[in-house]
Design an enzyme around this catalytic site. Sequence first.
Site, PDB file in Angstrom:
ATOM      1  NE  ARG A 165      16.577  21.074   7.587  1.00  0.00           N
ATOM      2  CZ  ARG A 165      17.476  20.997   6.620  1.00  0.00           C
ATOM      3  NH1 ARG A 165      18.730  20.997   6.898  1.00  0.00           N
ATOM      4  NH2 ARG A 165      17.118  20.929   5.346  1.00  0.00           N
ATOM      5  CB  THR A 166      11.184  16.873   9.205  1.00  0.00           C
ATOM      6  OG1 THR A 166      11.213  18.296   9.076  1.00  0.00           O
ATOM      7  CG2 THR A 166       9.965  16.484  10.019  1.00  0.00           C
ATOM      8  CE  LYS A 202       4.499  -2.684  -5.386  1.00  0.00           C
ATOM      9  NZ  LYS A 202       4.474  -3.826  -4.457  1.00  0.00           N
ATOM     10  NE  ARG A 249       8.139  17.140   5.501  1.00  0.00           N
ATOM     11  CZ  ARG A 249       9.220  17.921   5.634  1.00  0.00           C
ATOM     12  NH1 ARG A 249      10.162  17.913   4.721  1.00  0.00           N
ATOM     13  NH2 ARG A 249       9.350  18.694   6.687  1.00  0.00           N
ATOM     14  CG  HIS A 289       6.528  21.465   9.529  1.00  0.00           C
ATOM     15  ND1 HIS A 289       6.770  20.417  10.387  1.00  0.00           N
ATOM     16  CD2 HIS A 289       7.640  21.584   8.760  1.00  0.00           C
ATOM     17  CE1 HIS A 289       7.974  19.934  10.131  1.00  0.00           C
ATOM     18  NE2 HIS A 289       8.524  20.629   9.151  1.00  0.00           N
TER      19      HIS A 289
HETATM   20  C1  NCD Z   1      10.579  23.207   6.124  1.00  0.00           C
HETATM   21  C2  NCD Z   1       9.446  22.413   5.520  1.00  0.00           C
HETATM   22  O1  NCD Z   1       9.662  21.293   5.069  1.00  0.00           O
HETATM   23  O2  NCD Z   1       8.357  22.952   5.540  1.00  0.00           O
HETATM   24  N1  NCD Z   1      11.713  22.432   6.376  1.00  0.00           N
HETATM   25  C3  NCD Z   1      11.781  21.750   7.561  1.00  0.00           C
HETATM   26  O3  NCD Z   1      10.951  20.932   7.875  1.00  0.00           O
HETATM   27  N2  NCD Z   1      12.777  22.085   8.395  1.00  0.00           N
HETATM   28  C4  NCD Z   1      10.872  24.452   5.433  1.00  0.00           C
HETATM   29  C5  NCD Z   1      11.117  24.446   3.952  1.00  0.00           C
HETATM   30  O4  NCD Z   1      11.097  23.388   3.298  1.00  0.00           O
HETATM   31  O5  NCD Z   1      11.344  25.536   3.430  1.00  0.00           O
END
Ligand code: NCD
Length: 309
Positions: free
Chosen positions: A58-59, A87, A108, A136
């Site tokens: 999703r993100t 590397k 991320r 997040h």
């Molecule tokens: C979450 C995350 O990556 O922290 N997912 C997301 O970004 N929608 C929640 C999760 O991984 O449980």
Amino acid sequence: MADFKGKDILDGAQFTRNELDHVLDVADYMRKQVKERRALDLMDGYVLGTLFFEPSTRTRLSFETAMHRLGGSVVGFASAGTSSSAKGESLADTIRNVDQYVDVIAMRHPKIGSAREAAQAAEAPVINGGDGAGQHPTQALLDLFTIQSERGQVDGNTIVLCGDLKYGRTVHSGVEVYKHFACKLIFVAPEALTMPPEITARLKDQGVEIEETTDLEAAMAEADVLYMTRIQKERFEDPAEYERLKGSYILTRDMVERINPDLTIMHPLPRVDEITTDVDTLPGAAYFRQAQNGVYTRMALIALVTGEI
Ligand code: NCD
């Protein structure tokens, strides 16, 4: 007026109430624009870099969709294995390099604090799409937008956060934005996975009404919003401990219908077994709409930090 131009988005705690209201307004504007005409040309010529050192569906895709719908373009990678970190390149060097190509960076990374480290290395604004068990913030903002969309307003709601509150970065960021609204928060978690006590104590000091319990059904009876989360398997040092705790809380359709049919049910996704699939067709099951709201919220953020809106 909230001014986001050139700012990094690193932590749920960085926002004032004014800024949160502004993000909600701009996200609402983006939703209307997309519904009316699919895409804008606001970010023509801009490039977003999506640097995902940790798995994501999703993100990353919603950042990319957001940039495309704003009329900009995207470069990036979806796993550390396909970048030069495989590397041995340092995060700072990777970022410094990508900074030569793009106007905004969404990233991320499994390490807490990595987004802040990246922001120090980059000229371009850095948007944290999750730093380990840390923060997040874009998820917190899209969650806020979803509560407003589903309930009409954020103020006045009782929000139950349930599941892995120790390692879950979505709830760590979430509480930092909910605290600006007149909301009661109820934390429901197994003893081993409670919200870090320093976070709870600080919020209470700041005047936030918080209750902690292990009893999901009692909390549901009081709730307007139930925010379920996944037990964060990848953060456990001991796999046996994960096995012991998985399945701690499972929301079923019967529970919602019996206890509180008016509940708005949210989940950042991915779900493992925290919500049975027969919940999905209830009118209050908002988690897929929540994912859609992620695009509008990220459109808002990208446009704001580049100063294009
Ligand atoms: C979450 C995350 O990556 O922290 N997912 C997301 O970004 N929608 C929640 C999760 O991984 O449980």
